[in-house]
Design a protein around this motif. Structure first.
Motif, short mmCIF file in Angstrom:
data_model
loop_
_atom_site.label_atom_id
_atom_site.label_comp_id
_atom_site.label_asym_id
_atom_site.label_seq_id
_atom_site.Cartn_x
_atom_site.Cartn_y
_atom_site.Cartn_z
N VAL A 78 20.60 71.75 13.01
CA VAL A 78 20.56 70.28 12.84
C VAL A 78 21.72 69.84 11.95
O VAL A 78 22.42 68.87 12.25
CB VAL A 78 19.20 69.83 12.26
CG1 VAL A 78 19.23 68.36 11.88
CG2 VAL A 78 18.09 70.10 13.29
N ARG A 79 21.97 70.58 10.85
CA ARG A 79 23.08 70.22 9.96
C ARG A 79 24.42 70.28 10.69
O ARG A 79 25.34 69.53 10.39
CB ARG A 79 23.11 71.16 8.75
CG ARG A 79 22.02 70.84 7.76
CD ARG A 79 22.22 71.60 6.46
NE ARG A 79 21.15 71.27 5.53
CZ ARG A 79 20.47 72.16 4.82
NH1 ARG A 79 20.77 73.43 4.90
NH2 ARG A 79 19.51 71.76 4.00
N ALA A 80 24.52 71.19 11.66
CA ALA A 80 25.77 71.34 12.42
C ALA A 80 25.86 70.35 13.58
O ALA A 80 26.81 70.39 14.36
CB ALA A 80 25.87 72.78 12.93
N GLY A 81 24.88 69.49 13.71
CA GLY A 81 24.91 68.49 14.80
C GLY A 81 24.54 69.06 16.15
O GLY A 81 24.73 68.42 17.18
N LYS A 82 23.98 70.29 16.15
CA LYS A 82 23.55 70.89 17.42
C LYS A 82 22.10 70.48 17.66
O LYS A 82 21.17 71.22 17.34
CB LYS A 82 23.69 72.42 17.37
CG LYS A 82 25.15 72.84 17.23
CD LYS A 82 25.28 74.34 17.08
CE LYS A 82 26.76 74.70 16.93
NZ LYS A 82 26.97 76.10 16.56
N LEU A 83 21.93 69.30 18.22
CA LEU A 83 20.60 68.68 18.29
C LEU A 83 19.94 68.85 19.66
O LEU A 83 18.83 68.39 19.86
CB LEU A 83 20.69 67.18 17.96
CG LEU A 83 21.40 66.80 16.64
CD1 LEU A 83 21.32 65.30 16.42
CD2 LEU A 83 20.81 67.55 15.46
N GLY A 84 20.66 69.47 20.61
CA GLY A 84 20.10 69.60 21.96
C GLY A 84 20.82 68.70 22.94
O GLY A 84 22.00 68.40 22.77
N ARG A 85 20.08 68.23 23.93
CA ARG A 85 20.71 67.46 25.02
C ARG A 85 21.50 66.27 24.52
O ARG A 85 22.55 65.94 25.05
CB ARG A 85 19.64 66.96 25.99
CG ARG A 85 19.03 68.08 26.79
CD ARG A 85 18.24 67.54 27.95
NE ARG A 85 17.43 68.60 28.52
CZ ARG A 85 16.84 68.52 29.71
NH1 ARG A 85 16.96 67.43 30.44
NH2 ARG A 85 16.12 69.52 30.16
N LYS A 86 20.97 65.57 23.50
CA LYS A 86 21.62 64.31 23.11
C LYS A 86 22.99 64.51 22.49
O LYS A 86 23.80 63.58 22.51
CB LYS A 86 20.71 63.48 22.20
CG LYS A 86 20.33 64.09 20.88
CD LYS A 86 19.34 63.15 20.18
CE LYS A 86 18.49 63.91 19.19
NZ LYS A 86 17.44 63.10 18.62
N THR A 87 23.29 65.69 21.94
CA THR A 87 24.66 65.93 21.42
C THR A 87 25.42 66.90 22.32
O THR A 87 26.53 67.31 21.98
CB THR A 87 24.63 66.48 19.97
OG1 THR A 87 23.85 67.68 19.95
CG2 THR A 87 24.07 65.46 19.00
#
Ligand code: 3HC
Length: 279
Positions: free
Chosen positions: A261-270
């Motif tokens: 999450v901190r790395a912006g790897k949030l799943g489909r939305k990113t």
């Protein structure tokens, strides 16, 4: 009936579509600015276009759904009968949003929140009317369940009203008393957290963990793919609420989930999470 949806993200736009595709409902799809709200409607349009391309819907029906959705900021909800708040999972933002809304909407307008785990009672504190939880599941136009959650001050009349609205849009409501994570997320999100832990321990690959649960437990999608669909930030926020409310170590978020999450790897939305969606 006029429905004001606050927040045009994944859930807000899905909720807007669920109403707009049912006779008798018009929707105000709103966000903090016109551009974000229009983006939510564009997501709905894209989904409907796919259905048209597959021959599952004709263009006129898609256009009729879109024509029932007006976008803008929450100020356009002046004659809404029901507000469904689907903003980010932040208590202060939700409370402030309802405080501002009560100055704009009619006294008869009902307030519901799509929060995935926060306290309904706390969201409703200091407002001029009661709040209820109306919890949809992603993808909202497809998933049949709505958890109807009564907080400490939610009257039965409001519960009955929301149960009726849920049925009118073809959903199955279940009645839930307020508790962290309600029913589904208290079971589902710790399962996803456990799948993260299994991956981090090197027990199996992402794909094999998901295949195992799809074929071994008959889940429509594996837990890591589901985490990517829900949004890993949302999963983390729910784990943190479960943990902070109970201090039970079984709800501790795995460190890998937090790192992603901190790395912006949030799943489909990113575009990236446990899987790569960029291609
Ligand atoms: N929006 C609108 N419609 C969608 C959609 C979307 N995002 N995704 C899929 N659909 C529709 C498709 O158009 C299709 O409709 P059709 O049958 O009329 O053509 C139908 O859903 C089935 O889709 P597909 O054939 O593409 O794919 P699947 O059969 O594999 O189903 C799925 C996709 C419905 C996402 C299925 O994999 C599933 O049920 N997954 C589990 C979802 C789940 O558990 N959600 C709950 C998450 S928890 C939550 O949301 C709570 C929150 O608080 C965190």
């Amino acid at each position: 009936m006029k429905i004001g949806v606050i927040g045009a993200g994944t859930m807000g736009s899905g909720i807007a579509q669920a109403f707009a595709q049912t006779d008798g409902f018009e929707v105000y799809l709103t966000d903090i600015n016109d551009e974000f709200a229009a983006g939510g409607k564009a997501k709905i349009e894209k989904g409907l276009s796919k259905r048209v391309a597959k021959g599952k819907m004709d263009q006129a029906a898609a256009d009729a759904i879109l024509a029932k959705i007006t976008t803008g900021t929450k100020d356009i909800c002046t004659d809404a009968d029901l507000i469904i708040e689907a903003a980010i999972e932040n208590m202060e933002i939700k409370r402030q949003t309802f405080k501002e809304l009560q100055e704009i909407v009619p006294a008869s307008c009902k307030f519901a929140t799509n929060t995935s785990s926060l306290s309904i009672t706390e969201i409703g504190q200091g407002l001029d009317r009661p709040v209820i939880g109306m919890h949809f599941f992603n993808p909202a136009p497809v998933m049949k369940l709505i958890e109807v959650i009564q907080g400490g001050n939610t009257p039965d009349e409001l519960r009955d009203f929301i149960v009726d609205v849920a049925k009118r849009i073809g959903k199955t409501p279940v009645q839930v008393n307020e508790a962290p994570g309600f029913v589904v997320n208290r079971i589902l999100i710790p399962m996803i957290n456990e799948a993260v832990s299994i991956y981090a321990d090197g027990v199996a690959s992402v794909e094999d963990i998901d295949t195992a649960m799809q074929l071994g437990a008959n889940h429509p999608m594996g837990p890591l793919a589901l985490g990517d669909l829900i949004g890993l930030d949302v999963c983390l926020a729910i784990m943190d609420v479960l943990y902070n409310e109970t201090h039970d170590s079984k709800y501790r978020a795995h460190v890998l989930l937090r790192k992603m999450v901190r790395a912006g790897k949030l799943g489909r939305k990113t575009g990236i999470g446990f899987y790569d969606y960029s291609k």
